[in-house]
Design a protein around this motif. Structure first.
Motif, PDB file in Angstrom:
ATOM      1  N   PRO A  18       0.824  -1.215   0.000  1.00  0.00           N
ATOM      2  CA  PRO A  18       0.000   0.000   0.000  1.00  0.00           C
ATOM      3  C   PRO A  18       0.858   1.265   0.000  1.00  0.00           C
ATOM      4  N   ARG A  19       0.277   2.322  -0.527  1.00  0.00           N
ATOM      5  CA  ARG A  19       0.898   3.643  -0.470  1.00  0.00           C
ATOM      6  C   ARG A  19      -0.220   4.662  -0.254  1.00  0.00           C
ATOM      7  N   VAL A  20      -0.129   5.453   0.812  1.00  0.00           N
ATOM      8  CA  VAL A  20      -1.152   6.444   1.141  1.00  0.00           C
ATOM      9  C   VAL A  20      -0.729   7.789   0.559  1.00  0.00           C
ATOM     10  N   HIS A  21      -1.659   8.439  -0.150  1.00  0.00           N
ATOM     11  CA  HIS A  21      -1.406   9.739  -0.771  1.00  0.00           C
ATOM     12  C   HIS A  21      -1.885  10.860   0.158  1.00  0.00           C
ATOM     13  N   PRO A  22      -1.415  12.111  -0.069  1.00  0.00           N
ATOM     14  CA  PRO A  22      -1.803  13.233   0.801  1.00  0.00           C
ATOM     15  C   PRO A  22      -3.320  13.477   0.871  1.00  0.00           C
ATOM     16  N   ASN A  23      -4.065  13.157  -0.197  1.00  0.00           N
ATOM     17  CA  ASN A  23      -5.518  13.369  -0.178  1.00  0.00           C
ATOM     18  C   ASN A  23      -6.261  12.155   0.392  1.00  0.00           C
ATOM     19  N   ARG A  24      -5.544  11.238   1.035  1.00  0.00           N
ATOM     20  CA  ARG A  24      -6.059  10.032   1.693  1.00  0.00           C
ATOM     21  C   ARG A  24      -6.459   8.929   0.720  1.00  0.00           C
ATOM     22  N   ASP A  25      -6.147   9.073  -0.575  1.00  0.00           N
ATOM     23  CA  ASP A  25      -6.298   7.959  -1.502  1.00  0.00           C
ATOM     24  C   ASP A  25      -5.239   6.914  -1.168  1.00  0.00           C
ATOM     25  N   VAL A  26      -5.508   5.677  -1.537  1.00  0.00           N
ATOM     26  CA  VAL A  26      -4.552   4.598  -1.290  1.00  0.00           C
ATOM     27  C   VAL A  26      -4.269   3.884  -2.606  1.00  0.00           C
ATOM     28  N   SER A  27      -2.990   3.750  -2.948  1.00  0.00           N
ATOM     29  CA  SER A  27      -2.578   2.948  -4.104  1.00  0.00           C
ATOM     30  C   SER A  27      -2.144   1.585  -3.594  1.00  0.00           C
ATOM     31  N   LEU A  28      -2.554   0.535  -4.294  1.00  0.00           N
ATOM     32  CA  LEU A  28      -2.152  -0.821  -3.929  1.00  0.00           C
ATOM     33  C   LEU A  28      -1.457  -1.471  -5.110  1.00  0.00           C
ATOM     34  N   LYS A  29      -0.270  -1.964  -4.877  1.00  0.00           N
ATOM     35  CA  LYS A  29       0.415  -2.799  -5.868  1.00  0.00           C
ATOM     36  C   LYS A  29       0.120  -4.239  -5.476  1.00  0.00           C
ATOM     37  N   ILE A  30      -0.540  -4.968  -6.385  1.00  0.00           N
ATOM     38  CA  ILE A  30      -0.959  -6.337  -6.106  1.00  0.00           C
ATOM     39  C   ILE A  30      -0.135  -7.291  -6.953  1.00  0.00           C
ATOM     40  N   GLU A  31       0.497  -8.240  -6.300  1.00  0.00           N
ATOM     41  CA  GLU A  31       1.240  -9.300  -6.978  1.00  0.00           C
ATOM     42  C   GLU A  31       0.850 -10.611  -6.317  1.00  0.00           C
ATOM     43  N   GLY A  32       0.509 -11.581  -7.118  1.00  0.00           N
ATOM     44  CA  GLY A  32       0.156 -12.864  -6.527  1.00  0.00           C
ATOM     45  C   GLY A  32      -0.394 -13.815  -7.555  1.00  0.00           C
ATOM     46  N   ASP A  59      -1.956  -2.564 -10.374  1.00  0.00           N
ATOM     47  CA  ASP A  59      -1.864  -1.374  -9.543  1.00  0.00           C
ATOM     48  C   ASP A  59      -3.241  -0.723  -9.534  1.00  0.00           C
ATOM     49  N   ILE A  60      -3.785  -0.480  -8.349  1.00  0.00           N
ATOM     50  CA  ILE A  60      -5.087   0.163  -8.253  1.00  0.00           C
ATOM     51  C   ILE A  60      -4.987   1.348  -7.299  1.00  0.00           C
ATOM     52  N   ARG A  61      -5.890   2.303  -7.483  1.00  0.00           N
ATOM     53  CA  ARG A  61      -5.950   3.456  -6.588  1.00  0.00           C
ATOM     54  C   ARG A  61      -7.389   3.605  -6.119  1.00  0.00           C
ATOM     55  N   LEU A  62      -7.559   3.676  -4.805  1.00  0.00           N
ATOM     56  CA  LEU A  62      -8.882   3.737  -4.203  1.00  0.00           C
ATOM     57  C   LEU A  62      -9.019   4.993  -3.355  1.00  0.00           C
ATOM     58  N   LYS A  63     -10.215   5.568  -3.387  1.00  0.00           N
ATOM     59  CA  LYS A  63     -10.538   6.672  -2.491  1.00  0.00           C
ATOM     60  C   LYS A  63     -10.934   6.082  -1.145  1.00  0.00           C
ATOM     61  N   GLU A  64     -10.919   6.912  -0.119  1.00  0.00           N
ATOM     62  CA  GLU A  64     -11.274   6.459   1.221  1.00  0.00           C
ATOM     63  C   GLU A  64     -12.686   5.872   1.226  1.00  0.00           C
ATOM     64  N   GLY A  65     -12.820   4.649   1.733  1.00  0.00           N
ATOM     65  CA  GLY A  65     -14.105   3.980   1.818  1.00  0.00           C
ATOM     66  C   GLY A  65     -14.438   3.106   0.621  1.00  0.00           C
ATOM     67  N   GLU A  66     -13.681   3.194  -0.471  1.00  0.00           N
ATOM     68  CA  GLU A  66     -13.952   2.354  -1.648  1.00  0.00           C
ATOM     69  C   GLU A  66     -13.457   0.931  -1.415  1.00  0.00           C
ATOM     70  N   VAL A  67     -14.091  -0.001  -2.116  1.00  0.00           N
ATOM     71  CA  VAL A  67     -13.762  -1.426  -1.989  1.00  0.00           C
ATOM     72  C   VAL A  67     -13.385  -1.950  -3.363  1.00  0.00           C
ATOM     73  N   ASN A  68     -12.460  -2.891  -3.401  1.00  0.00           N
ATOM     74  CA  ASN A  68     -12.074  -3.549  -4.649  1.00  0.00           C
ATOM     75  C   ASN A  68     -12.032  -5.045  -4.407  1.00  0.00           C
ATOM     76  N   ILE A  69     -12.402  -5.810  -5.414  1.00  0.00           N
ATOM     77  CA  ILE A  69     -12.394  -7.269  -5.310  1.00  0.00           C
ATOM     78  C   ILE A  69     -11.426  -7.829  -6.344  1.00  0.00           C
ATOM     79  N   VAL A  70     -10.545  -8.713  -5.905  1.00  0.00           N
ATOM     80  CA  VAL A  70      -9.633  -9.417  -6.804  1.00  0.00           C
ATOM     81  C   VAL A  70     -10.242 -10.783  -7.067  1.00  0.00           C
ATOM     82  N   GLY A  71     -10.478 -11.107  -8.325  1.00  0.00           N
ATOM     83  CA  GLY A  71     -11.101 -12.385  -8.651  1.00  0.00           C
ATOM     84  C   GLY A  71     -10.394 -13.078  -9.796  1.00  0.00           C
ATOM     85  N   GLY A  72     -10.814 -14.295 -10.068  1.00  0.00           N
ATOM     86  CA  GLY A  72     -10.286 -15.041 -11.199  1.00  0.00           C
ATOM     87  C   GLY A  72      -9.036 -15.838 -10.919  1.00  0.00           C
ATOM     88  N   LEU A  73      -8.652 -15.964  -9.658  1.00  0.00           N
ATOM     89  CA  LEU A  73      -7.425 -16.694  -9.352  1.00  0.00           C
ATOM     90  C   LEU A  73      -7.646 -18.193  -9.215  1.00  0.00           C
TER      91      LEU A  73
END
Length: 93
Positions: A18-32, A59-73
């Motif tokens: 994870p990486r938190v940005h100044p505006n409270r957005d969060v970037s996630l680098k996903i590897e798996g 790589d995804i970027r989410l605003k505070e309170g947003e949800v993301n689902i990783v599927g297809g694995l």
């Protein structure tokens, strides 16, 4: 003859960075990915598993309170094996 083995984790493995940005957005680098034993083969008289893998990198970027689902694995497969003489294997006496 020299035999070497490499041990691998099987199942679903995900690394999140994870990486938190100044505006409270969060970037996630996903590897798996999903790793499972697919089949067994005999090499030099030693039975070894064949590993099937499905890998993701994103790589995804989410605003505070947003949800993301990783599927297809994970993939489900079914198979049937029939043994006997071709054309006669299904005959019952």
């Amino acid at each position: 003859m020299n035999t070497q083995f490499t041990y691998l984790d099987v199942g679903v493995n995900i690394d999140l960075t994870p990486r938190v940005h100044p505006n409270r957005d969060v970037s996630l680098k996903i590897e798996g990915g999903s790793f499972r034993t697919y089949n067994d083969v005999s090499i030099g008289g030693i039975t070894q598993p064949v590993i099937s893998q499905r890998v993701i990198e994103d790589d995804i970027r989410l605003k505070e309170g947003e949800v993301n689902i990783v599927g297809g694995l994970v993939q489900r497969t079914e198979s049937k094996t029939l043994e006997g003489w071709p054309g006669f294997a299904k005959l019952r006496c």
